[in-house]
Design a protein around this motif. Structure first.
Motif, PDB file in Angstrom:
ATOM      1  N   ILE A   1       0.955  -1.044  -0.022  1.00 44.42           N
ATOM      2  CA  ILE A   1      -0.115  -0.047   0.057  1.00 44.42           C
ATOM      3  C   ILE A   1       0.981   1.244  -0.025  1.00 44.42           C
ATOM      4  CG2 ILE A   1      -2.025  -1.015   1.096  1.00 44.42           C
ATOM      5  CD1 ILE A   1      -1.136  -0.146   3.786  1.00 44.42           C
ATOM      6  N   ALA A   2       0.388   2.307  -0.795  1.00 41.07           N
ATOM      7  CA  ALA A   2       0.907   3.424  -0.801  1.00 41.07           C
ATOM      8  C   ALA A   2       0.428   4.784   0.285  1.00 41.07           C
ATOM      9  CB  ALA A   2       1.326   4.108  -2.151  1.00 41.07           C
ATOM     10  N   THR A   3       1.153   5.801   0.427  1.00 41.54           N
ATOM     11  CA  THR A   3       0.529   6.800   1.271  1.00 41.54           C
ATOM     12  C   THR A   3      -0.915   7.121   1.056  1.00 41.54           C
ATOM     13  OG1 THR A   3       2.657   7.763   1.381  1.00 41.54           O
ATOM     14  CG2 THR A   3       1.228   9.007   2.155  1.00 41.54           C
ATOM     15  N   PRO A   4      -1.635   7.028   2.128  1.00 47.61           N
ATOM     16  CA  PRO A   4      -3.082   7.333   1.963  1.00 47.61           C
ATOM     17  C   PRO A   4      -3.384   8.864   1.680  1.00 47.61           C
ATOM     18  CG  PRO A   4      -2.733   7.064   4.213  1.00 47.61           C
ATOM     19  CD  PRO A   4      -1.244   6.920   3.717  1.00 47.61           C
ATOM     20  N   GLY A   5      -4.446   8.931   1.017  1.00 48.66           N
ATOM     21  CA  GLY A   5      -5.142  10.286   0.721  1.00 48.66           C
ATOM     22  C   GLY A   5      -6.293  10.441   1.722  1.00 48.66           C
ATOM     23  N   ARG A   6      -7.210  11.401   1.671  1.00 47.09           N
ATOM     24  CA  ARG A   6      -8.328  11.741   2.624  1.00 47.09           C
ATOM     25  C   ARG A   6      -9.306  10.412   2.619  1.00 47.09           C
ATOM     26  NH1 ARG A   6     -13.591  12.907   2.540  1.00 47.09           N
ATOM     27  NH2 ARG A   6     -14.036  12.749   0.316  1.00 47.09           N
ATOM     28  N   SER A   7      -9.326   9.903   1.133  1.00 47.16           N
ATOM     29  CA  SER A   7     -10.539   8.945   1.306  1.00 47.16           C
ATOM     30  C   SER A   7     -10.050   7.727   0.250  1.00 47.16           C
ATOM     31  CB  SER A   7     -11.854   9.700   0.643  1.00 47.16           C
ATOM     32  OG  SER A   7     -11.495  10.015  -0.854  1.00 47.16           O
ATOM     33  N   SER A   8      -8.789   7.693  -0.136  1.00 45.59           N
ATOM     34  CA  SER A   8      -8.265   6.708  -0.843  1.00 45.59           C
ATOM     35  C   SER A   8      -6.965   6.416  -0.687  1.00 45.59           C
ATOM     36  CB  SER A   8      -8.237   6.985  -2.273  1.00 45.59           C
ATOM     37  OG  SER A   8      -7.667   8.264  -2.883  1.00 45.59           O
ATOM     38  N   PHE A   9      -6.492   5.220  -1.251  1.00 49.98           N
ATOM     39  CA  PHE A   9      -5.164   4.858  -1.350  1.00 49.98           C
ATOM     40  C   PHE A   9      -4.605   3.853  -2.444  1.00 49.98           C
ATOM     41  CE2 PHE A   9      -7.382   1.865   1.127  1.00 49.98           C
ATOM     42  CZ  PHE A   9      -6.849   0.445   0.926  1.00 49.98           C
ATOM     43  N   GLU A  10      -3.588   3.876  -2.960  1.00 49.21           N
ATOM     44  CA  GLU A  10      -3.123   3.023  -4.093  1.00 49.21           C
ATOM     45  C   GLU A  10      -2.766   1.735  -3.368  1.00 49.21           C
ATOM     46  OE1 GLU A  10      -0.457   4.421  -7.186  1.00 49.21           O
ATOM     47  OE2 GLU A  10      -1.994   5.650  -7.825  1.00 49.21           O
ATOM     48  N   THR A  11      -2.866   0.550  -4.238  1.00 50.76           N
ATOM     49  CA  THR A  11      -2.492  -0.545  -3.788  1.00 50.76           C
ATOM     50  C   THR A  11      -1.386  -1.046  -5.027  1.00 50.76           C
ATOM     51  OG1 THR A  11      -4.107  -1.719  -5.016  1.00 50.76           O
ATOM     52  CG2 THR A  11      -4.397  -1.638  -2.620  1.00 50.76           C
ATOM     53  N   HIS A  12      -0.310  -1.755  -4.620  1.00 44.30           N
ATOM     54  CA  HIS A  12       0.359  -2.555  -5.796  1.00 44.30           C
ATOM     55  C   HIS A  12       0.618  -3.998  -5.399  1.00 44.30           C
ATOM     56  CE1 HIS A  12       1.960   1.610  -6.847  1.00 44.30           C
ATOM     57  NE2 HIS A  12       1.516   1.915  -5.844  1.00 44.30           N
ATOM     58  N   TYR A  13       0.885  -4.622  -6.472  1.00 49.73           N
ATOM     59  CA  TYR A  13       1.103  -6.142  -6.555  1.00 49.73           C
ATOM     60  C   TYR A  13       2.163  -6.575  -7.288  1.00 49.73           C
ATOM     61  CZ  TYR A  13      -3.780  -5.095  -4.996  1.00 49.73           C
ATOM     62  OH  TYR A  13      -5.011  -4.742  -4.533  1.00 49.73           O
ATOM     63  N   GLU A  14       2.765  -7.717  -6.924  1.00 48.48           N
ATOM     64  CA  GLU A  14       3.811  -8.531  -7.734  1.00 48.48           C
ATOM     65  C   GLU A  14       3.245  -9.871  -7.469  1.00 48.48           C
ATOM     66  OE1 GLU A  14       7.698  -6.146  -6.638  1.00 48.48           O
ATOM     67  OE2 GLU A  14       7.246  -7.616  -5.362  1.00 48.48           O
ATOM     68  N   ILE A  15       3.259 -10.477  -8.736  1.00 50.28           N
ATOM     69  CA  ILE A  15       2.585 -11.909  -8.892  1.00 50.28           C
ATOM     70  C   ILE A  15       3.984 -12.790  -9.225  1.00 50.28           C
ATOM     71  CG2 ILE A  15       1.184 -13.532  -9.855  1.00 50.28           C
ATOM     72  CD1 ILE A  15      -0.859 -11.263 -10.159  1.00 50.28           C
ATOM     73  N   PHE A  16       4.238 -13.738  -8.348  1.00 41.65           N
ATOM     74  CA  PHE A  16       5.518 -14.463  -8.638  1.00 41.65           C
ATOM     75  C   PHE A  16       4.995 -15.943  -8.840  1.00 41.65           C
ATOM     76  CE2 PHE A  16       6.761 -11.260  -5.630  1.00 41.65           C
ATOM     77  CZ  PHE A  16       8.157 -10.729  -6.233  1.00 41.65           C
ATOM     78  N   ARG A  17       5.846 -16.670  -9.812  1.00 40.95           N
ATOM     79  CA  ARG A  17       5.672 -18.191  -9.911  1.00 40.95           C
ATOM     80  C   ARG A  17       6.649 -18.772  -9.005  1.00 40.95           C
ATOM     81  NH1 ARG A  17       8.154 -19.193 -14.772  1.00 40.95           N
ATOM     82  NH2 ARG A  17       6.241 -18.553 -15.898  1.00 40.95           N
ATOM     83  N   LEU A  18       6.232 -19.619  -8.100  1.00 40.22           N
ATOM     84  CA  LEU A  18       6.972 -20.387  -7.138  1.00 40.22           C
ATOM     85  C   LEU A  18       7.490 -21.432  -7.579  1.00 40.22           C
ATOM     86  CD1 LEU A  18       4.915 -19.590  -3.989  1.00 40.22           C
ATOM     87  CD2 LEU A  18       6.743 -18.407  -4.745  1.00 40.22           C
ATOM     88  N   GLY A  19       8.756 -22.006  -7.280  1.00 37.21           N
ATOM     89  CA  GLY A  19       9.233 -23.121  -7.721  1.00 37.21           C
ATOM     90  C   GLY A  19      10.634 -23.222  -7.328  1.00 37.21           C
TER      91      GLY A  19
END
Length: 131
Positions: A78-96
């Motif tokens: 999660i990134a720094t919040p605003g008054r009513s919102s925030f950004e989410t960030h994702y990384e999707i990894f293949r495991l093995g």
């Protein structure tokens, strides 16, 4: 950005399309699953609410394909919040044998009053996640 949740899940046979790889729309479901698991860790999602989070945009960069029977890990930040919102960030990894980055995404979550159809300030339970 702050890492707030990691989710490990299987790629299901039905996640693949006719070309034999995970359909691009399914990556958004993987991100959604991680986001819901994270929110469920500090909110009661079992009850309907008039004030709730709404995803207002989503984006994904597809770096490598995923296939059944891969196991994946979704890391959510999660990134720094605003008054009513925030950004989410994702990384999707293949495991093995190696952990391989297959996709990166992001989205914006806004807290909304569904009756007034307007954004509202983030609840304290959400703001506490940024500390």
């Amino acid at each position: 950005m702050k890492l707030v949740h990691t989710s490990v899940m299987p790629v299901r046979w039905g996640d693949m399309d006719a070309f034999g790889h995970v359909n691009n729309t399914v990556y958004f479901r993987y991100m959604e699953q991680a986001r819901i698991e994270w929110m469920a860790s500090f909110m009661d999602l079992s009850q309907p609410a008039t004030v709730a989070p709404v995803l207002v945009n989503a984006q994904c960069d597809f770096l490598r394909s995923l296939k059944y029977p891969d196991q994946i890990e979704v890391a959510m930040y999660i990134a720094t919040p605003g008054r009513s919102s925030f950004e989410t960030h994702y990384e999707i990894f293949r495991l093995g044998e190696q952990k391989i980055l297959c996709a990166q995404g992001k989205g914006k979550v806004v807290w909304v009053d569904s009756i007034l159809e307007k954004s509202v300030p983030l609840p304290e339970s959400v703001l506490a996640q940024f500390k």
